[in-house]
Design an enzyme around this catalytic site. Structure first.
Site, PDB file in Angstrom:
ATOM      1  N   HIS A  18      69.749  52.976   1.210  1.00 39.93           N
ATOM      2  CA  HIS A  18      70.130  51.728   1.886  1.00 39.93           C
ATOM      3  C   HIS A  18      68.875  50.895   2.184  1.00 39.93           C
ATOM      4  CE1 HIS A  18      73.856  54.025   3.487  1.00 39.93           C
ATOM      5  NE2 HIS A  18      74.298  53.118   2.636  1.00 39.93           N
ATOM      6  N   LYS A  42      87.936  55.372  11.960  1.00 38.74           N
ATOM      7  CA  LYS A  42      87.047  56.449  11.498  1.00 38.74           C
ATOM      8  C   LYS A  42      86.317  57.053  12.681  1.00 38.74           C
ATOM      9  CE  LYS A  42      85.523  55.125   6.833  1.00 38.74           C
ATOM     10  NZ  LYS A  42      84.338  54.619   6.109  1.00 38.74           N
ATOM     11  N   ARG A  91      74.836  52.783  -7.197  1.00 42.08           N
ATOM     12  CA  ARG A  91      74.178  53.970  -7.767  1.00 42.08           C
ATOM     13  C   ARG A  91      74.782  54.202  -9.147  1.00 42.08           C
ATOM     14  NH1 ARG A  91      75.713  57.351  -2.699  1.00 42.08           N
ATOM     15  NH2 ARG A  91      77.525  56.138  -3.289  1.00 42.08           N
ATOM     16  N   SER A 129      75.418  58.516   2.490  1.00 40.67           N
ATOM     17  CA  SER A 129      75.523  58.838   3.923  1.00 40.67           C
ATOM     18  C   SER A 129      76.281  60.142   4.114  1.00 40.67           C
ATOM     19  CB  SER A 129      76.256  57.717   4.662  1.00 40.67           C
ATOM     20  OG  SER A 129      75.499  56.549   4.638  1.00 40.67           O
TER      21      SER A 129
END
Ligand code: PNS
Length: 164
Positions: A18, A42, A91, A129
């Site tokens: 990041h 979440k 990615r 993450s």
């Protein structure tokens, strides 16, 4: 006119991947807002305050970068801020489908804001993450996956004395 971009994400926690994207975007745009999406459904490892603290600490060397949180629709928030672009990291192939869908939905919702994809450094391209969270929760060494200040915030959160 200054060109402002938004780099949105959950950043739970922010990784070196990041941070690499933040550095690249800060060179491409006049101003960059790193925007933490707050999703109340979440249960994050880091609270939005801890994520804000982590991102401010790890981007303090970049004068044109600020950190905010946002709720609701990303494109609505981007328009409110006056941003012309949304930045997302990409990615290897695994990200593509999700990112493509999100970019198309955001374009459908708002033609004026474009999504710009940036590739992180090769050595960070395996990071996510969720990998950092898993390694951290299971007691592994994640010190080469996050900025030192972020590591300290994760360690504090895991010790339970700063978890909200
Ligand atoms: O790091 P993440 O979890 O991939 O970030 C996802 C995020 C926060 C950028 C995304 O969930 C988002 O934009 N949320 C805001 C809600 C929204 O605008 N949804 C429509 C676009 S799919």
């Amino acid at each position: 006119m200054r060109r402002l971009a938004i780099y949105p994400g959950s950043f739970d926690p922010p990784t070196l991947g990041h941070l690499d994207v933040v550095e690249r975007a800060s060179r491409l745009f006049d101003d960059l807002i790193v925007a933490i999406g707050v999703n109340s459904s979440k249960k994050p490892l880091l609270s939005s305050e801890q994520r804000t603290e982590a991102l401010i600490a790890s981007t303090s060397h970049l004068p044109n970068v600020t950190v905010q949180t946002f709720n609701g629709l990303l494109v609505k928030y981007a328009l409110e801020q006056g941003a012309s672009s949304i930045v997302r990291g990409l990615r290897a192939t695994a990200d593509f489908e999700y990112e493509f869908q999100m970019a198309m939905v955001n374009r459908r919702l708002c033609e004026q804001v474009d999504t710009v994809f940036l590739m992180t450094k090769w050595e960070h391209s395996y990071l996510s993450s969720s990998i950092v969270r898993e390694v951290a929760v299971l007691g592994g060494d994640y010190s080469d996956m996050v900025h030192p200040s972020v590591r300290a915030i994760i360690a504090r959160a895991l010790n339970g004395n700063d978890r909200t």
